[in-house]
Design an enzyme around this catalytic site. Structure first.
Site, PDB file in Angstrom:
ATOM      1  N   VAL A 152      69.994  63.818 -21.319  1.00 59.10           N
ATOM      2  CA  VAL A 152      71.310  63.200 -21.123  1.00 59.10           C
ATOM      3  C   VAL A 152      71.541  63.064 -19.633  1.00 59.10           C
ATOM      4  O   VAL A 152      71.228  63.964 -18.862  1.00 59.10           O
ATOM      5  CB  VAL A 152      72.439  64.002 -21.802  1.00 59.10           C
ATOM      6  CG1 VAL A 152      72.326  63.881 -23.320  1.00 59.10           C
ATOM      7  CG2 VAL A 152      72.446  65.472 -21.388  1.00 59.10           C
ATOM      8  N   MET A 197      73.790  65.991 -12.645  1.00 56.85           N
ATOM      9  CA  MET A 197      72.431  66.455 -12.454  1.00 56.85           C
ATOM     10  C   MET A 197      71.579  66.334 -13.709  1.00 56.85           C
ATOM     11  O   MET A 197      70.427  66.733 -13.722  1.00 56.85           O
ATOM     12  CB  MET A 197      72.414  67.912 -12.006  1.00 56.85           C
ATOM     13  CG  MET A 197      72.747  68.083 -10.552  1.00 56.85           C
ATOM     14  SD  MET A 197      71.482  67.365  -9.507  1.00 56.85           S
ATOM     15  CE  MET A 197      72.039  67.943  -7.933  1.00 56.85           C
ATOM     16  N   CYS A 198      72.175  65.888 -14.816  1.00 54.09           N
ATOM     17  CA  CYS A 198      71.436  65.679 -16.064  1.00 54.09           C
ATOM     18  C   CYS A 198      71.088  67.009 -16.745  1.00 54.09           C
ATOM     19  O   CYS A 198      71.158  68.076 -16.147  1.00 54.09           O
ATOM     20  CB  CYS A 198      70.167  64.881 -15.832  1.00 54.09           C
ATOM     21  SG  CYS A 198      70.397  63.330 -14.952  1.00 54.09           S
ATOM     22  N   ARG A 199      70.725  66.903 -18.000  1.00 54.52           N
ATOM     23  CA  ARG A 199      70.257  68.023 -18.807  1.00 54.52           C
ATOM     24  C   ARG A 199      69.100  67.509 -19.661  1.00 54.52           C
ATOM     25  O   ARG A 199      69.099  66.352 -20.101  1.00 54.52           O
ATOM     26  CB  ARG A 199      71.339  68.559 -19.737  1.00 54.52           C
ATOM     27  CG  ARG A 199      72.650  68.981 -19.068  1.00 54.52           C
ATOM     28  CD  ARG A 199      72.578  70.392 -18.463  1.00 54.52           C
ATOM     29  NE  ARG A 199      71.964  70.397 -17.133  1.00 54.52           N
ATOM     30  CZ  ARG A 199      71.797  71.489 -16.401  1.00 54.52           C
ATOM     31  NH1 ARG A 199      72.180  72.671 -16.861  1.00 54.52           N
ATOM     32  NH2 ARG A 199      71.253  71.411 -15.215  1.00 54.52           N
TER      33      ARG A 199
END
Length: 295
Positions: free
Chosen positions: A88, A1-3
């Site tokens: 990221v 899900m990314c950050r």
């Protein structure tokens, strides 16, 4: 899900945000604490607004994991800016790990990041693209739903020439979320279709979106009603410094805004943004958090 993380305030060294803190965005790339899957190793990107009056942000992206990129370590220790973004990536299944799919995305004076996904994107992608202007359609280089979202946003933003910096961002972001929900709902007949992102069955859209023009910023924590959105936290009112990995947050009158998928520190002043709310940082970096509503 990314950050992701966004910083606006007194000029800051990029490494103080990206590589040095105990829970920096680089650490979140391999040890995320608020996702079921802790890895976000499918590339990264950083963007910053340079000094000297240039309104176009610079960007550096790579498909390598953030934790293993020597160029990021070297560049981040010498780059300074008063507006920084870092992301990221955890790629959605089926989408390639290529540089054009890495965030942040840049267009003219805007920088944009996304955490989440449009459910059934492969099914509705063509329909979403039919609503784009020729300029926005031609601008897309990659294959992510995120880049399509930014293209939709850019069209709404371009139509708001008379508004202030903050008003344009807020209105365009709300119209973007509304458009995606409306187009997807109309095309799929509001059925309970699902999409698989990061191995998890999703119902509806996850739209944690961050956009800035270097002066103002707007960030959403949003998911289709009835679902828990991805995590989002905010820290304001403290001067942020980092020395040898130790972060100090000192109360100050000079406005500072930190918005991050996960807190970068153990400091107790981080605030979790409520589901389906917008965080708005205006040109004076005054922060307002408002519920997302569509008129």
């Amino acid at each position: 899900m990314c950050r992701f993380v966004l910083y606006m305030g007194p000029e800051l060294k990029m490494s103080s945000l990206v590589t040095e803190p105990a829970h920096s965005i680089v650490v979140q790339s391999y040890h995320s604490e608020e996702r079921e899957e802790p890895l976000n190793g499918d590339g990264f990107g950083v963007a910053w607004y340079p000094k000297g009056g240039d309104e176009t942000p610079a960007v550096f992206k790579s498909i390598t994991p953030a934790w293993n990129n020597q160029n990021l370590l070297n560049l981040s220790r010498v780059i300074h800016s008063d507006c920084l973004l870092a992301h990221v990536r955890a790629a959605s299944p089926g989408l390639p790990v290529i540089q054009t799919n890495c965030h942040p995305f840049i267009r003219q004076n805007l920088a944009f990041m996304h955490n989440g996904g449009i459910a059934d994107f492969k099914k509705v992608k063509r329909q979403l693209h039919t609503h784009l202007s020729d300029a926005s359609y031609d601008w897309i280089q990659g294959s992510t739903d995120s880049e399509t979202i930014f293209a939709i946003f850019a069209d709404h933003y371009a139509a708001l020439q008379g508004d202030s910096s903050t008003e344009r961002l807020v209105t365009a972001l709300l119209e973007t979320i509304s458009s995606i929900e409306s187009i997807r709902g109309s095309f799929l007949g509001n059925s309970s279709n699902s999409a698989e992102t990061d191995g998890i069955k999703l119902m509806g859209n996850d739209l944690n979106l961050a956009v800035t023009d270097g002066k103002s910023a707007v960030v959403s924590r949003y998911s289709t009603l009835g679902r828990k959105p991805n995590s989002l936290h905010i820290h304001t009112g403290h001067r942020y410094t980092c020395d040898a990995g130790e972060v100090t947050l000192t109360p100050c009158e000079e406005p500072t805004v930190l918005i991050s998928s996960e807190p970068l520190t153990q400091d107790g002043n981080w605030q979790s943004v409520a589901p389906n709310h917008l965080v708005i940082a205006n040109e004076s970096l005054e922060v307002d958090i408002q519920p997302i509503s569509f008129h």
